[in-house]
Design an enzyme around this catalytic site. Sequence first.
Site, PDB file in Angstrom:
ATOM      1  N   LEU A  35      -7.396 -10.372  15.446  1.00  0.00           N
ATOM      2  CA  LEU A  35      -8.131  -9.205  15.885  1.00  0.00           C
ATOM      3  C   LEU A  35      -7.492  -8.891  17.074  1.00  0.00           C
ATOM      4  O   LEU A  35      -7.126  -9.401  17.859  1.00  0.00           O
ATOM      5  CB  LEU A  35      -9.260 -10.801  16.156  1.00  0.00           C
ATOM      6  CG  LEU A  35     -10.711  -9.548  16.289  1.00  0.00           C
ATOM      7  CD1 LEU A  35     -10.753  -8.776  15.560  1.00  0.00           C
ATOM      8  CD2 LEU A  35     -11.787 -10.432  17.111  1.00  0.00           C
ATOM      9  N   ASP A  36      -7.829  -7.385  16.848  1.00  0.00           N
ATOM     10  CA  ASP A  36      -7.860  -6.109  18.574  1.00  0.00           C
ATOM     11  C   ASP A  36      -6.683  -6.252  18.535  1.00  0.00           C
ATOM     12  O   ASP A  36      -6.776  -6.219  20.158  1.00  0.00           O
ATOM     13  CB  ASP A  36      -8.744  -6.332  19.194  1.00  0.00           C
ATOM     14  CG  ASP A  36     -10.159  -6.204  18.600  1.00  0.00           C
ATOM     15  OD1 ASP A  36     -10.669  -5.676  17.699  1.00  0.00           O
ATOM     16  OD2 ASP A  36     -11.657  -6.922  18.846  1.00  0.00           O
ATOM     17  N   GLU A  37      -5.495  -6.892  17.937  1.00  0.00           N
ATOM     18  CA  GLU A  37      -3.752  -7.227  18.065  1.00  0.00           C
ATOM     19  C   GLU A  37      -3.240  -5.954  17.795  1.00  0.00           C
ATOM     20  O   GLU A  37      -1.315  -6.468  17.776  1.00  0.00           O
ATOM     21  CB  GLU A  37      -3.299  -8.731  17.756  1.00  0.00           C
ATOM     22  CG  GLU A  37      -3.907  -9.074  18.701  1.00  0.00           C
ATOM     23  CD  GLU A  37      -3.750  -9.809  20.350  1.00  0.00           C
ATOM     24  OE1 GLU A  37      -2.762  -8.619  20.704  1.00  0.00           O
ATOM     25  OE2 GLU A  37      -4.201 -10.178  21.023  1.00  0.00           O
TER      26      GLU A  37
END
Length: 288
Positions: free
Chosen positions: A231-233
């Site tokens: 997530l969000d990486e």
Amino acid sequence: MKATAPSYILSFTCHSASGQVARFSALLESQGCYIDELAVFDDAVSQRFFVRCVFHPQTEVFDPARLNQGMRDMGSHYQDLRWQLQDRREQARVMIMVSKLDHCLNDLLYRQKMGDLDMTVTAVVSNHRDLAPIAEAYGLPFHHLPLDPANKAEQESALLALIEETGSELVILARYMQVLTSATCARLSGRAINIHHSFLPGFKGARPYLQAHERGVKLIGATAHYITDDLDEGPIIEQVVDRVDHAYTPEDLQATGRDMECQALARAVRYHLERRVFLNDNRTVVLR
């Protein structure tokens, strides 16, 4: 802007070695092509070489298949050569996913209407019905794929089928407030762009503006990145920041953030459409 005369973008990457530009330039010259733009980057860390070239044929007869064969021949000289050839007269087919917030969707569709984003929008997809009127106003198909914990696999299967059916090459998560499964992220690797309303890697996940307010930050931002199952990486394509101070409420931060989200997402989409973005492990190279 959409090209009217025959013009092409050829982008490629390979392991760093000598002679790539000379050999590539000779290949284009041998096929009667003129180079209009050329950008290169040699990454000393990953030891990969990146090239983006815009060119046009100087002869009436140009066969892209011959150029592709020439690139395959180049592959025998350079390790792990990967390339894409794009006819600039052909618009990319793009699907936009949203939830309830409309600012990024409105901005993308307006830019597309004005010719700033050279793309064909195949559909607007949402887990809610709220933004259907916007799609209707632009004459676009709207697909409501409702989501609950019990139907996530079924919903994403329908999503992937719709992407295949519409021939969508790029998926834009324009404030789509759901986490896609690892399997779907893998299927869309390198062709799905998300906008996160924070300057990553800080303030991941939900409610980043509230997190920023609680930390008393003096800079806030927005980040456009390719999705991964972390997530969000995902690899970052573009970021926009603005200065704030102690007087900003969470609502003020959200208002400022909306503008930055639109800017960052639109730039990232344009860079992708113009074949400027290369994946480089968990980073990107953006050749401007």
